[in-house]
Design a protein around this motif. Structure first.
Motif, PDB file in Angstrom:
ATOM      1  N   GLY A 199       0.836  -1.200   0.000  1.00 45.01           N
ATOM      2  CA  GLY A 199       0.000   0.000   0.000  1.00 45.01           C
ATOM      3  C   GLY A 199       0.868   1.246   0.000  1.00 45.01           C
ATOM      4  N   LEU A 200       0.438   2.259  -0.719  1.00 43.25           N
ATOM      5  CA  LEU A 200       1.150   3.538  -0.755  1.00 43.25           C
ATOM      6  C   LEU A 200       0.157   4.665  -0.500  1.00 43.25           C
ATOM      7  CD1 LEU A 200       3.578   5.407  -1.367  1.00 43.25           C
ATOM      8  CD2 LEU A 200       2.977   5.234  -3.795  1.00 43.25           C
TER       9      LEU A 200
ATOM     10  N   VAL B  78      14.404  10.574  -6.245  1.00 38.83           N
ATOM     11  CA  VAL B  78      13.154   9.832  -6.093  1.00 38.83           C
ATOM     12  C   VAL B  78      13.344   8.326  -6.242  1.00 38.83           C
ATOM     13  CG1 VAL B  78      10.928   9.434  -7.202  1.00 38.83           C
ATOM     14  CG2 VAL B  78      11.677  11.759  -6.722  1.00 38.83           C
ATOM     15  N   ARG B  79      14.059   7.901  -7.279  1.00 35.81           N
ATOM     16  CA  ARG B  79      14.241   6.467  -7.526  1.00 35.81           C
ATOM     17  C   ARG B  79      14.955   5.779  -6.367  1.00 35.81           C
ATOM     18  NH1 ARG B  79      11.151   3.998 -11.401  1.00 35.81           N
ATOM     19  NH2 ARG B  79      10.531   5.649 -12.835  1.00 35.81           N
TER      20      ARG B  79
ATOM     21  N   SER C 188       3.591  12.245  -7.953  1.00 32.94           N
ATOM     22  CA  SER C 188       3.291  11.346  -9.059  1.00 32.94           C
ATOM     23  C   SER C 188       4.542  10.569  -9.458  1.00 32.94           C
ATOM     24  CB  SER C 188       2.760  12.156 -10.254  1.00 32.94           C
ATOM     25  OG  SER C 188       2.499  11.322 -11.356  1.00 32.94           O
ATOM     26  N   LEU C 189       5.664  11.272  -9.546  1.00 29.91           N
ATOM     27  CA  LEU C 189       6.939  10.632  -9.876  1.00 29.91           C
ATOM     28  C   LEU C 189       7.343   9.653  -8.781  1.00 29.91           C
ATOM     29  CD1 LEU C 189       9.277  10.654 -11.960  1.00 29.91           C
ATOM     30  CD2 LEU C 189      10.361  12.420 -10.560  1.00 29.91           C
ATOM     31  N   LEU C 190       7.126  10.044  -7.526  1.00 32.36           N
ATOM     32  CA  LEU C 190       7.471   9.190  -6.397  1.00 32.36           C
ATOM     33  C   LEU C 190       6.633   7.912  -6.412  1.00 32.36           C
ATOM     34  CD1 LEU C 190       9.384   9.300  -3.932  1.00 32.36           C
ATOM     35  CD2 LEU C 190       7.479  10.233  -2.606  1.00 32.36           C
ATOM     36  N   ALA C 191       5.335   8.057  -6.670  1.00 30.91           N
ATOM     37  CA  ALA C 191       4.449   6.891  -6.715  1.00 30.91           C
ATOM     38  C   ALA C 191       4.853   5.944  -7.830  1.00 30.91           C
ATOM     39  CB  ALA C 191       3.001   7.343  -6.895  1.00 30.91           C
ATOM     40  N   HIS C 192       5.207   6.504  -8.983  1.00 28.76           N
ATOM     41  CA  HIS C 192       5.637   5.682 -10.114  1.00 28.76           C
ATOM     42  C   HIS C 192       6.899   4.905  -9.751  1.00 28.76           C
ATOM     43  CE1 HIS C 192       5.831   5.547 -14.800  1.00 28.76           C
ATOM     44  NE2 HIS C 192       6.038   4.367 -14.254  1.00 28.76           N
ATOM     45  N   ALA C 193       7.809   5.565  -9.062  1.00 32.92           N
ATOM     46  CA  ALA C 193       9.064   4.909  -8.669  1.00 32.92           C
ATOM     47  C   ALA C 193       8.803   3.784  -7.668  1.00 32.92           C
ATOM     48  CB  ALA C 193      10.029   5.938  -8.078  1.00 32.92           C
ATOM     49  N   VAL C 194       7.877   3.997  -6.732  1.00 35.66           N
ATOM     50  CA  VAL C 194       7.533   2.948  -5.761  1.00 35.66           C
ATOM     51  C   VAL C 194       6.891   1.761  -6.478  1.00 35.66           C
ATOM     52  CG1 VAL C 194       6.070   2.355  -3.785  1.00 35.66           C
ATOM     53  CG2 VAL C 194       7.304   4.528  -3.806  1.00 35.66           C
ATOM     54  N   GLU C 195       6.003   2.055  -7.431  1.00 28.67           N
ATOM     55  CA  GLU C 195       5.363   0.983  -8.191  1.00 28.67           C
ATOM     56  C   GLU C 195       6.400   0.157  -8.948  1.00 28.67           C
ATOM     57  OE1 GLU C 195       1.744   0.363 -11.431  1.00 28.67           O
ATOM     58  OE2 GLU C 195       2.644   2.344 -11.171  1.00 28.67           O
ATOM     59  N   ASP C 196       7.354   0.822  -9.585  1.00 31.24           N
ATOM     60  CA  ASP C 196       8.403   0.107 -10.323  1.00 31.24           C
ATOM     61  C   ASP C 196       9.247  -0.753  -9.386  1.00 31.24           C
ATOM     62  OD1 ASP C 196       7.580   1.181 -12.707  1.00 31.24           O
ATOM     63  OD2 ASP C 196       9.155   2.697 -12.817  1.00 31.24           O
ATOM     64  N   ALA C 197       9.619  -0.180  -8.235  1.00 28.69           N
ATOM     65  CA  ALA C 197      10.452  -0.919  -7.283  1.00 28.69           C
ATOM     66  C   ALA C 197       9.700  -2.133  -6.736  1.00 28.69           C
ATOM     67  CB  ALA C 197      10.882   0.006  -6.138  1.00 28.69           C
ATOM     68  N   ALA C 198       8.419  -1.967  -6.470  1.00 24.33           N
ATOM     69  CA  ALA C 198       7.606  -3.089  -5.982  1.00 24.33           C
ATOM     70  C   ALA C 198       7.455  -4.151  -7.063  1.00 24.33           C
ATOM     71  CB  ALA C 198       6.240  -2.592  -5.534  1.00 24.33           C
TER      72      ALA C 198
END
Length: 340
Positions: free
Chosen positions: A76-77, A302-303, A88-98
């Motif tokens: 969950g984020l 962010v990444r 938005s960029l942070l969420a995208h990076a978390v999604e990619d890492a997950a």
């Protein structure tokens, strides 16, 4: 071949047995292919199973899989606002890492509201996600619901060092100090501050960095305009700074979104940037690069931050004692400060 049973609303319900019959293999082999193990399957056999899955439209039962594995394979984020390019960029990076670790992502927005943040925490706890990444509106959020459900959490974009929980962020004061020192290097002696406010109205280290840079240079405090971390907030702050009795010749904005709003206020007043008023900001969002003029801004990595947060939850750092991960910022110099 046996015809799959029919669901009253969704049509035929394809089971693992149907896939096994179609492919001419056992249900165990289908399970190995779907779950990626534990036993290896010959490439030709796996191809037959994948073809059966595609033809029949088989969808594995996620709930059953979660029960078997003891994991929902989801994270969950919670972020304040995914319409903000930085988050938005942070969420995208978390999604990619997950995703790289095989986890799906539940994304929720608190809209900077404490009640919504707490509601999202309760909902994610009820869904039994494997972990929660929280960009909170508080420096010490209430994580009791997650703790009661034995769900790990990480505080992301967090500058504090809270007890008992892992956090990931940057040194806000150091980043802000770098930006203000750069403005001082252009010869500015009256530097204003557009400072973002949160629901809790807690102190922000970006203001401390601004003060530290001015004090070290022997300069007085410039005017301060407090407003939301948004374009509208920056627009309002810009108009207040322009109306100041001692109008600044440079402004440090605590977010890129505020800086974009300030740019509008300055343009409407017929002023040039950086000719009449120089501007620097904080975050390093993509929008800062495409504003006019392009914004000099303090970039957050962010990444790297997202990777650290996800690893602490479900990766190599899972189960380690809580720690505070601090990442360095980088000043991206563009034209809004006065550089060519």
């Amino acid at each position: 071949m046996t015809i799959p049973a029919t669901h009253p609303t969704r049509g035929p319900v394809v089971t693992r047995k149907d896939v096994a019959r179609y492919a001419g293999v056992s249900t165990a082999v289908v399970s190995y292919v779907v779950n990626g193990g534990p036993k290896r399957v010959a490439p030709a056999t796996e191809a037959k199973v994948q073809d059966a899955i595609r033809v029949l439209g088989y969808r594995p039962n996620a709930a059953a899989r979660a029960l078997k594995l003891g994991s929902s394979e989801t994270i969950g984020l919670i972020i304040p606002d995914n319409s903000n390019p930085f988050f938005s960029l942070l969420a995208h990076a978390v999604e990619d890492a997950a995703g790289e670790l095989g986890y799906a992502l539940f994304l929720t927005n608190s809209d900077g509201d404490l009640a919504k943040e707490r509601r999202h925490i309760r909902n994610l706890a009820a869904r039994q996600v494997d972990g929660v990444v929280l960009a909170s509106v508080l420096s010490e959020p209430d994580l009791a619901d997650l703790e009661a459900a034995e769900i790990s959490s990480v505080l992301l974009s967090h500058s504090e060092r809270p007890a008992g929980v892992t956090s990931v962020g940057v040194d806000l004061a150091a980043g802000a100090r770098t930006a203000v020192e750069h403005l001082i290097g252009h010869g500015h002696t009256n530097i204003g501050l557009a400072m973002g406010t949160t629901t809790a109205n807690e102190a922000d280290d970006r203001e401390q960095g601004w003060l530290q840079a001015l004090k070290a240079a022997g300069l007085p405090e410039g005017p301060i305009a407090r407003s939301a971390f948004t374009r509208d907030g920056g627009y309002a702050a810009g108009k207040r700074l322009l109306a100041s009795g001692h109008r600044p010749t440079a402004v440090f904005a605590s977010s890129d979104m505020q800086a974009v709003g300030i740019l509008r206020a300055l343009h409407e007043a017929g002023l040039t940037v950086p000719g009449d008023i120089a501007l620097a900001a904080f975050d390093g969002s993509v929008e800062a690069e495409y504003s006019w003029p392009p914004l000099t801004t303090v970039e957050q990595p962010v990444r790297a931050m997202a990777d650290a947060a996800v690893r602490a939850l479900v990766g190599a750092g899972r189960g380690e004692p809580p720690r505070h991960h601090v990442f360095p910022t980088k000043l991206l110099v563009r034209q809004s400060c006065g550089c060519p």
